[in-house]
Enzyme design. Structure first.
Site, PDB file in Angstrom:
ATOM      1  CE  LYS A  79      -9.485 -48.803  15.738  1.00  0.00           C
ATOM      2  NZ  LYS A  79      -9.350 -48.329  17.121  1.00  0.00           N
TER       3      LYS A  79
ATOM      4  CG  PHE B 269      -9.284 -33.191  11.646  1.00  0.00           C
ATOM      5  CD1 PHE B 269      -8.088 -33.885  11.611  1.00  0.00           C
ATOM      6  CD2 PHE B 269     -10.397 -33.837  12.171  1.00  0.00           C
ATOM      7  CE1 PHE B 269      -7.994 -35.189  12.085  1.00  0.00           C
ATOM      8  CE2 PHE B 269     -10.316 -35.129  12.641  1.00  0.00           C
ATOM      9  CZ  PHE B 269      -9.109 -35.804  12.597  1.00  0.00           C
TER      10      PHE B 269
ATOM     11  CG  PHE C 166     -14.778 -50.727  14.071  1.00  0.00           C
ATOM     12  CD1 PHE C 166     -13.649 -50.002  13.732  1.00  0.00           C
ATOM     13  CD2 PHE C 166     -14.607 -52.054  14.436  1.00  0.00           C
ATOM     14  CE1 PHE C 166     -12.387 -50.575  13.731  1.00  0.00           C
ATOM     15  CE2 PHE C 166     -13.344 -52.640  14.441  1.00  0.00           C
ATOM     16  CZ  PHE C 166     -12.236 -51.894  14.089  1.00  0.00           C
TER      17      PHE C 166
ATOM     18  CD1 TRP D 298      -6.489 -35.530  19.458  1.00  0.00           C
ATOM     19  CD2 TRP D 298      -5.479 -33.549  19.283  1.00  0.00           C
ATOM     20  NE1 TRP D 298      -5.144 -35.764  19.298  1.00  0.00           N
ATOM     21  CE2 TRP D 298      -4.494 -34.570  19.192  1.00  0.00           C
ATOM     22  CE3 TRP D 298      -5.064 -32.223  19.210  1.00  0.00           C
ATOM     23  CZ2 TRP D 298      -3.138 -34.287  19.018  1.00  0.00           C
ATOM     24  CZ3 TRP D 298      -3.692 -31.945  19.049  1.00  0.00           C
ATOM     25  CH2 TRP D 298      -2.755 -32.979  18.944  1.00  0.00           C
TER      26      TRP D 298
ATOM     27  CB  THR E 124     -10.598 -38.270  20.962  1.00  0.00           C
ATOM     28  OG1 THR E 124      -9.464 -39.093  20.675  1.00  0.00           O
ATOM     29  CG2 THR E 124     -10.137 -36.891  21.381  1.00  0.00           C
TER      30      THR E 124
ATOM     31  NE  ARG F 279     -14.587 -50.810  22.347  1.00  0.00           N
ATOM     32  CZ  ARG F 279     -14.180 -50.882  21.078  1.00  0.00           C
ATOM     33  NH1 ARG F 279     -14.041 -52.057  20.510  1.00  0.00           N
ATOM     34  NH2 ARG F 279     -13.928 -49.800  20.395  1.00  0.00           N
TER      35      ARG F 279
ATOM     36  CE  LYS G 168     -16.392 -45.458  17.464  1.00  0.00           C
ATOM     37  NZ  LYS G 168     -15.622 -46.299  18.405  1.00  0.00           N
TER      38      LYS G 168
ATOM     39  CB  ALA H 119     -17.095 -53.200  17.003  1.00  0.00           C
TER      40      ALA H 119
END
Length: 556
Positions: free
Chosen positions: A105, A381, A301, A409, A73, A94, A71, A273
Site C-alpha cells: 500500500k 487523474f 479506508f 497532487w 492527499t 494518522r 484520501k 480502519a
C-alpha cells in the site's frame, strides 16, 4: 513525472519552530526531535482547554480500489488551500505503519505536491511512537508469561489468554506460534501469536485517551484473558498499568510537522480502519481544534469503515462532531466499481462510471444520515476525459450534491481552491446536526445489525456459534454496552472483497468478538480479515534503498 519522494526531497523545509509560530506556539511549548519534527508538551495542551473550538472537517472516501483514491492527499491539499486563501487551518493525520510501507500500500504522507514532511521520517521511524506502542504491548505479554512462570497467583488459564504480541511489520509466519519451549526455565509452553502493531489495543487506547491519567485508567481495563473459573482478568489485576503508561508517556504527545506548503500538521496515532477504529488520536484532534479555525482530519479506508467508526466511536470522545464531511472519489475507482478491469481504466467508459456511481451514492447517503453536510471531492487523474467529468457532475447535481474537482497532487494548494471554496460555502449554508447511528444501551448484536443494514446495505447479520456464546459472556460482564468496531474488508460494503459497487441482499457473518475494554469498544471479526497481514509476492521493500549520503530511495 516526478515521484512523491523526489518532490518531497526537493522541498526546502522550514524550521518546525516557524511552523509552530503560525499556531501561536513558542519553542518552549515544543519538545524538538531535530529541526523539522516536534511534540507538543502536555502543559501547553492543557493550557489550550479554554480556547474556542474551530470547525472540524472530516475527509473520507468511497471503497478503496487498486486504482487509488488519494484520501490523505486530498486532506492535505484541502488544508493547504484553506491556508492559501487566508484562513487558519491545521491537519490531523494518522501515522503510517511500516507494514504497508514495506508491503504494497505504501506510506500515508500524501502525494505529489500535497504531502506532509519530512516524508521519509514520517513513513519510517518518525518520533518512535510505533516502537513505544510495540514495546508496551510486548512488555505486557512478557509480564503475563512471567506471572505464569512465577506461580500464577491470579489463576490465569493459559488456554484462555487473549493478549498477543505485536510487530509493526507484515509477517504471516507469526500469526500462530508456540512459545515457552525448552524446559521449565524457559516459560510455560502455550499457543500464542502476533498482531501488527496498529491492531494492538494499546494503539487504540493511545488514540482515544484524553490525557495521561485517562491513558493509565484505560490500560488498567485491558482484558488479558480468563481465569480457571472463566472470569476476566485485567491489567489492573496484574498491577502493571503504571509501567505501561510510563513507556507511553512521550508517545501520547502529538507530533507536529509541516506540509510542502507550510501548513501545520499533527500526525499522531495509526490504528488500521479495517481491524481497528482507524482515526488520528483524540488528543491531537482536540489540540488542533483549539489551535486553528479549521481542522482537517481523515478516517481510514472507505466511509463504511473509517468514517463510521469516527462518528460512532471517536466523536463521543471529542468536544464536537464534524461540521462537514468530504467524500473523495476518482473516476478510475468508480469505473472499477462499475465492472472495469484495472488494465482498462484509462479508456473512456461512461456506462461504467454511471454503474460505479452507486458506490459513491451509498457512502454519501450514509454520511448525510448522520446529520452532517457532505461535499464530494473528485480527485482528478490525467486519463479523465471531459465527458466523464461532465457525467459525474450531472450525477451529483441530480442528487443536489456539491462536487468539486480537485487537483492537489499536481498543483498543491492551488489545486484545492475549488474544494476549499465549496466546503466553506457548504458549512455556511448548512448546519451540522450530528446523530449517532446507535445508542450505548443497544446490544452488541443490535449495533452490528444497524451497521450492516444501514451502512453496508446488507439484508442480515449472521453470528457463528462462537460469537453467539461470546455475546452471552460479554453481556454478563457489562461489555455489551460498549461501541462496536467492525473488522471487515475495506474493498467492499460486504464482507466479501470481490463484491464491488453497491451490493444488496448479502449477509455479513461475525465469526468472533474480541473485547477491547481498555479502548472502550468490542471488535467484531468478519470474513477473512487478518490482524497480522502478510507481504505480497513483490513487496515495496524490493524497490527501497539508501544512498551513501543517507538519502532514502523507493518510498511512496
Amino acid at each position: 513525472m516526478k515521484t512523491d519522494i523526489s518532490i518531497a526531497q526537493e522541498t526546502k523545509l522550514k524550521p518546525i519552530v516557524e511552523i509552530a509560530a503560525k499556531l501561536g506556539l513558542t519553542e518552549d511549548d515544543l519538545e524538538l526531535y531535530g529541526k523539522h519534527k516536534a511534540k507538543i508538551s502536555f502543559d501547553k495542551i492543557q493550557s489550550l482547554e479554554d480556547n474556542p473550538l474551530g470547525k472540524l472537517i472530516l475527509v473520507t472516501a468511497i471503497n478503496p480500489t487498486p486504482a487509488g483514491e488519494g484520501k490523505s492527499t486530498v486532506t492535505i491539499g484541502l488544508a493547504d488551500a484553506l491556508n492559501h486563501q487566508g484562513h487558519q487551518a491545521i491537519i490531523a493525520l494518522r501515522e503510517p505503519s511500516l507494514g504497508p510501507v514495506m508491503g504494497v500500500k505504501g506510506g500515508a504522507a500524501g502525494g505529489g505536491y500535497a504531502q506532509v514532511l519530512p516524508m521519509e521520517d514520517i513513513n519510517l521511524h518518525f518520533t518512535g511512537d510505533m516502537h513505544a506502542i510495540t514495546t508496551a504491548n510486548n512488555a505486557l505479554a512478557a509480564l503475563i508469561d512471567n506471572h505464569l512462570q512465577q506461580g500464577n497467583e491470579l489463576g490465569l488459564d493459559p488456554r484462555r489468554i487473549i493478549w498477543k504480541r505485536v510487530l509493526d511489520l507484515n509477517d504471516r509466519a507469526l500469526r500462530q506460534i508456540t512459545i515457552g519451549l525448552g524446559g521449565p526455565v524457559n516459560g510455560l509452553p502455550r499457543e500464542d501469536g502476533f498482531d501488527i502493531t496498529v491492531a494492538s489495543e494499546i494503539m487504540a487506547i493511545l488514540c482515544l485517551a484524553s490525557d495521561l491519567t485517562d491513558l493509565k485508567a484505560r490500560l488498567g481495563k485491558i482484558v488479558l484473558g480468563y481465569n480457571w473459573q472463566q472470569e476476566p482478568v485485567y491489567v489492573s489485576d496484574l498491577q502493571v498499568e503504571g509501567a505501561l503508561a510510563l513507556l507511553l508517556k512521550d508517545a501520547l504527545k502529538p507530533n507536529l510537522v509541516q506540509t510542502i506548503y507550510g501548513t501545520p500538521a499533527l500526525v499522531h496515532g495509526g490504528p488500521f480502519a479495517n481491524i481497528a477504529h482507524g482515526c488520528n488520536s483524540v488528543i491531537a484532534t482536540k489540540t488542533a481544534l483549539h489551535l486553528a479555525d479549521y481542522t482537517v482530519t481523515e478516517a481510514g479506508f472507505g466511509a463504511d469503515l473509517g468514517a463510521e467508526k469516527f462518528l460512532d466511536i471517536k466523536v463521543p470522545n471529542l468536544p464536537k462532531s464534524p461540521d462537514a464531511i468530504v467524500v473523495v472519489a476518482t473516476l478510475r475507482a468508480l469505473k472499477m466499481h462499475g465492472g472495469v478491469n484495472k488494465d482498462n481504466l484509462a479508456q473512456e467508459n461512461l456506462p461504467a462510471i454511471k454503474a460505479g456511481f452507486a458506490n459513491l451514492k451509498r457512502h454519501v447517503k450514509n454520511m448525510i444520515a448522520y446529520g452532517i453536510p457532505v461535499v464530494v471531492a473528485l480527485n482528478r487523474f490525467v486519463s479523465d476525459t471531459p465527458a466523464e467529468l461532465a457525467l459525474l457532475e450531472t450525477l451529483c447535481n441530480e442528487l443536489e450534491l456539491p462536487v468539486a474537482l480537485t487537483e492537489v497532487w499536481e498543483q498543491g494548494a492551488l489545486g484545492g481552491k475549488v474544494l476549499a471554496e465549496q466546503v466553506l460555502a457548504t458549512m455556511a449554508e448548512k448546519s451540522s446536526h450530528y446523530r449517532r447511528l446507535y445508542q450505548d444501551q443497544d446490544s452488541l448484536q443490535e449495533k452490528a445489525e444497524k451497521i450492516v443494514k444501514s451502512i453496508y446495505g446488507g439484508k442480515s447479520l449472521q453470528l457463528s456459534a462462537k460469537a453467539k456464546k461470546q455475546l452471552e459472556t460479554f453481556a454478563k460482564h457489562g461489555w455489551d454496552k460498549l461501541p462496536i468496531c467492525m473488522a471487515k474488508t475495506q474493498y467492499s460494503f460486504s464482507d466479501n472483497p470481490a463484491l464491488l459497487g453497491a451490493p444488496n441482499d448479502f449477509e455479513v457473518t461475525i465469526r468472533e468478538f474480541v473485547p477491547k475494554t481498555g479502548a472502550g469498544f468490542v471488535v467484531a471479526l468478519t470474513g477473512d480479515v487478518l490482524t497480522m497481514p502478510g507481504l505480497p509476492k513483490a513487496p515495496a521493500a524490493l524497490n527501497m534503498d539508501v544512498t551513501a549520503d543517507g538519502q532514502a530511495k523507493g518510498l511512496f
